[in-house]
Structure formats: C-alpha cells, structure tokens
Write a protein that holds these residues in place. Sequence first.
Motif, PDB file in Angstrom:
ATOM      1  N   GLN A  33       0.570  -1.307   0.019  1.00  0.00           N
ATOM      2  CA  GLN A  33      -0.267   0.026   0.081  1.00  0.00           C
ATOM      3  C   GLN A  33       0.708   1.121   0.096  1.00  0.00           C
ATOM      4  O   GLN A  33       0.452   2.134  -0.798  1.00  0.00           O
ATOM      5  N   ALA A  34       1.886   1.293   0.718  1.00  0.00           N
ATOM      6  CA  ALA A  34       2.622   2.521   0.793  1.00  0.00           C
ATOM      7  C   ALA A  34       3.505   2.763  -0.430  1.00  0.00           C
ATOM      8  O   ALA A  34       3.523   3.595  -0.816  1.00  0.00           O
ATOM      9  N   GLY A  82       3.731  10.236  -6.807  1.00  0.00           N
ATOM     10  CA  GLY A  82       4.906  10.701  -7.493  1.00  0.00           C
ATOM     11  C   GLY A  82       6.063  11.301  -6.505  1.00  0.00           C
ATOM     12  O   GLY A  82       7.034  11.759  -7.214  1.00  0.00           O
ATOM     13  N   ASN A  83       5.753  10.994  -5.325  1.00  0.00           N
ATOM     14  CA  ASN A  83       6.595  11.557  -4.034  1.00  0.00           C
ATOM     15  C   ASN A  83       7.296  10.132  -3.899  1.00  0.00           C
ATOM     16  O   ASN A  83       6.988   9.232  -3.025  1.00  0.00           O
ATOM     17  N   PHE A  84       8.579  10.075  -4.246  1.00  0.00           N
ATOM     18  CA  PHE A  84       9.474   8.964  -3.927  1.00  0.00           C
ATOM     19  C   PHE A  84      10.230   8.791  -2.824  1.00  0.00           C
ATOM     20  O   PHE A  84      11.417   8.477  -2.518  1.00  0.00           O
ATOM     21  N   VAL A  85      10.084  10.103  -2.062  1.00  0.00           N
ATOM     22  CA  VAL A  85      10.998  10.362  -0.613  1.00  0.00           C
ATOM     23  C   VAL A  85      10.372  10.091   0.488  1.00  0.00           C
ATOM     24  O   VAL A  85      10.619   9.427   1.605  1.00  0.00           O
ATOM     25  N   ASP A  86       8.934  10.730   0.488  1.00  0.00           N
ATOM     26  CA  ASP A  86       8.112  10.625   1.701  1.00  0.00           C
ATOM     27  C   ASP A  86       7.375   9.299   1.612  1.00  0.00           C
ATOM     28  O   ASP A  86       6.498   9.124   0.804  1.00  0.00           O
ATOM     29  N   ILE A  87       7.556   8.425   2.656  1.00  0.00           N
ATOM     30  CA  ILE A  87       6.921   7.185   2.738  1.00  0.00           C
ATOM     31  C   ILE A  87       5.624   7.297   3.577  1.00  0.00           C
ATOM     32  O   ILE A  87       5.785   7.668   4.616  1.00  0.00           O
ATOM     33  N   PHE A 140       1.770   5.524   4.529  1.00  0.00           N
ATOM     34  CA  PHE A 140       0.747   4.399   4.727  1.00  0.00           C
ATOM     35  C   PHE A 140      -0.611   5.221   5.068  1.00  0.00           C
ATOM     36  O   PHE A 140      -0.808   5.556   6.361  1.00  0.00           O
ATOM     37  N   GLN A 141      -1.562   5.118   4.099  1.00  0.00           N
ATOM     38  CA  GLN A 141      -2.667   6.155   4.047  1.00  0.00           C
ATOM     39  C   GLN A 141      -2.318   7.540   4.566  1.00  0.00           C
ATOM     40  O   GLN A 141      -1.610   8.200   3.783  1.00  0.00           O
ATOM     41  N   ASP A 142      -2.720   7.792   5.787  1.00  0.00           N
ATOM     42  CA  ASP A 142      -2.385   9.247   6.231  1.00  0.00           C
ATOM     43  C   ASP A 142      -1.278   9.490   6.957  1.00  0.00           C
ATOM     44  O   ASP A 142      -0.832  10.759   7.339  1.00  0.00           O
ATOM     45  N   GLU A 143      -0.741   8.212   7.160  1.00  0.00           N
ATOM     46  CA  GLU A 143       0.537   8.341   8.417  1.00  0.00           C
ATOM     47  C   GLU A 143       1.612   8.038   7.643  1.00  0.00           C
ATOM     48  O   GLU A 143       1.886   7.490   6.714  1.00  0.00           O
ATOM     49  N   THR A 144       2.778   8.808   8.163  1.00  0.00           N
ATOM     50  CA  THR A 144       4.261   8.382   7.496  1.00  0.00           C
ATOM     51  C   THR A 144       4.669   7.054   8.284  1.00  0.00           C
ATOM     52  O   THR A 144       4.151   6.474   9.186  1.00  0.00           O
ATOM     53  N   ARG A 145       5.417   6.472   7.184  1.00  0.00           N
ATOM     54  CA  ARG A 145       5.763   4.886   7.510  1.00  0.00           C
ATOM     55  C   ARG A 145       7.234   4.855   7.345  1.00  0.00           C
ATOM     56  O   ARG A 145       7.823   4.604   6.244  1.00  0.00           O
ATOM     57  N   TYR A 146       8.108   5.456   8.359  1.00  0.00           N
ATOM     58  CA  TYR A 146       9.487   5.254   8.187  1.00  0.00           C
ATOM     59  C   TYR A 146      10.070   4.121   9.121  1.00  0.00           C
ATOM     60  O   TYR A 146      11.418   4.063   9.503  1.00  0.00           O
ATOM     61  N   LYS A 147       9.316   2.893   9.355  1.00  0.00           N
ATOM     62  CA  LYS A 147       9.757   1.802  10.173  1.00  0.00           C
ATOM     63  C   LYS A 147      11.013   1.161   9.417  1.00  0.00           C
ATOM     64  O   LYS A 147      11.764   0.411   9.889  1.00  0.00           O
ATOM     65  N   PRO A 177      13.830   1.591   5.705  1.00  0.00           N
ATOM     66  CA  PRO A 177      14.060   2.774   4.804  1.00  0.00           C
ATOM     67  C   PRO A 177      13.559   2.505   3.343  1.00  0.00           C
ATOM     68  O   PRO A 177      12.884   1.680   3.161  1.00  0.00           O
ATOM     69  N   VAL A 178      14.027   3.638   2.575  1.00  0.00           N
ATOM     70  CA  VAL A 178      13.050   3.694   1.375  1.00  0.00           C
ATOM     71  C   VAL A 178      13.433   2.781   0.314  1.00  0.00           C
ATOM     72  O   VAL A 178      12.696   2.640  -0.676  1.00  0.00           O
ATOM     73  N   GLY A 179      14.231   1.824   0.374  1.00  0.00           N
ATOM     74  CA  GLY A 179      14.846   1.173  -0.672  1.00  0.00           C
ATOM     75  C   GLY A 179      13.846   0.165  -1.219  1.00  0.00           C
ATOM     76  O   GLY A 179      13.668   0.050  -2.418  1.00  0.00           O
ATOM     77  N   ILE A 180      13.123  -0.437  -0.224  1.00  0.00           N
ATOM     78  CA  ILE A 180      12.124  -1.400  -0.706  1.00  0.00           C
ATOM     79  C   ILE A 180      11.115  -1.188  -1.506  1.00  0.00           C
ATOM     80  O   ILE A 180      10.429  -1.564  -2.334  1.00  0.00           O
ATOM     81  N   TYR A 181      10.493   0.361  -1.076  1.00  0.00           N
ATOM     82  CA  TYR A 181       9.615   0.928  -1.931  1.00  0.00           C
ATOM     83  C   TYR A 181       9.962   1.489  -3.213  1.00  0.00           C
ATOM     84  O   TYR A 181       8.925   1.424  -4.049  1.00  0.00           O
TER      85      TYR A 181
END
Length: 246
Positions: free
Chosen positions: A46-47, A55-60, A62-69, A71-75
């Motif tokens: 979902q994230a 189109g924002n490939f920096v800010d992760i 999940f729905q309306d919440e940030t998901r920084y659990k 790093p960004v690589g897998i996304y």
Amino acid sequence: MTASTLPRAALPIWAYALLALIAAALFLPGFTVLPPFDRDEARFAQASSQMLDSGNFVDIRFQDETRYKKPVGIYWLQTAATTVAEAVRGVPVGSEKLIWTYRIPSFLGAILAVLVSAWTAARLFGGPAGFIAGLMMASCVVLGVEARMAKTDAVLLATVVIGQAVLAHLYLNRRDPAPAGRSAWTAPLVFWIAAGIGVLVKGPMVLLVSGSTALVLALWDREAGWLKRLKPLAGLASSSPSPPPG
C-alpha cells in the motif's frame, strides 16, 4: 584443509540456468493469485502504491500516516517493478492494483540468493557442493514464503549473500598479488553496492553480517591485510545511511 588447498571450482552456465529454473518453479506457484497473507506485506504494498500514485518517492506514507519503520529502498524497488510490469502488460501505470507486481523484487531477490549461494559454495567446496547448496537454498521453505511476499527479507538475503560471496572470493585469493587498476575495484564495487542496497532496504544488516565474518577470519588467521582490498574507507563513506525525511 587450509584456504590454499580449498577447491576453486566454477559451476557451468547450464548449472546456474537449471538452478534458476528450479527456483522459479518452486517460487511461482501462487505468486500471482495468493492474496496478501501477512499484514506487513499489505502495508508495504500500500505504501509503495501510494508512492507511485503521488509521484513522491521520498516521503513514505501508509494511508494518512508516515511509515519510516524501514528505509526507502524496498519501496523504490517495488514501485520500479510495478512500473515495468504494467508497461510490459500495456496498462497505465497505477491503474491496476495487483499485489503480485509488488512481489517481483522478492521473487528476483530469492532467485539471486540461490545463484550466489551456489557460486560461493562452488568456490569454497567444489562444483557438486555448489549445486547442492543452490538446491538447498531453493528448497528452503522460509525462502519460498518470502519469495511470494512484498516485503524486505528476500531482497535483504540477496544482498547479504553477495557480501559473503565477495568476502569468500577475497579470502581465497588473499595470497595472490593484489589486482591493479580497474580490476582492483571490481570486488569492492560489488560488495559496497550490495551493502548500499541492503542499507536502503533494511538498515546496516549486510555490514553486521559481513563485518562479523571478516572479524572472525582476521582473528582466526591473525591477519587482516586482505581486507584492504575491499577499499573500506571509500565503501563506508558511500554506504552510510541517511536519516529518514521529516
């Protein structure tokens, strides 16, 4: 058996092709039809989907919440795989929400882990042992599960195994003259690229595993000069993780 007497065999190309086919045959059943069967898989997908839509490939998010659990690589890998898969299928990017497109990095990572395990074991213990090691990795139940899930573990495993393969290569060749010029950077580049991807996917796990291996070998043999061939200062500088945004 000392390092100088260890067999340095190589598997033929057909053996790697056969291992890849066997691994794919074991990992593909249910790959496209199984619904998300782990809550983390659904959250990762979902994230990644929201990242693709926004189109924002920096800010992760999940729905309306940030998901920084994580790093960004897998996304990044999941959005890239989905983009390519939908382009090949001829549908607009993001128009169809199919869970299997987000599983592609895990599937490829699992197959890569099988092949690199076979290569490493062949270098250490001979061709037959390498092929058996690849078969054992491919038939591992846990890896088969992770290959079908849009999570981090199969990709992380591939980066860890690549790091160990590079260490095995350098260790076996530590008595040989050090390569010069561009060839001196081949092994370090492979190692640090794998480490960098691993850091982007799940933090410094690759460095912890490879660092522990290197430390034990250095203490066991009471020599660590061969580790200079990894170009550690340049590699650590390029693989340092960045803090998450926000």
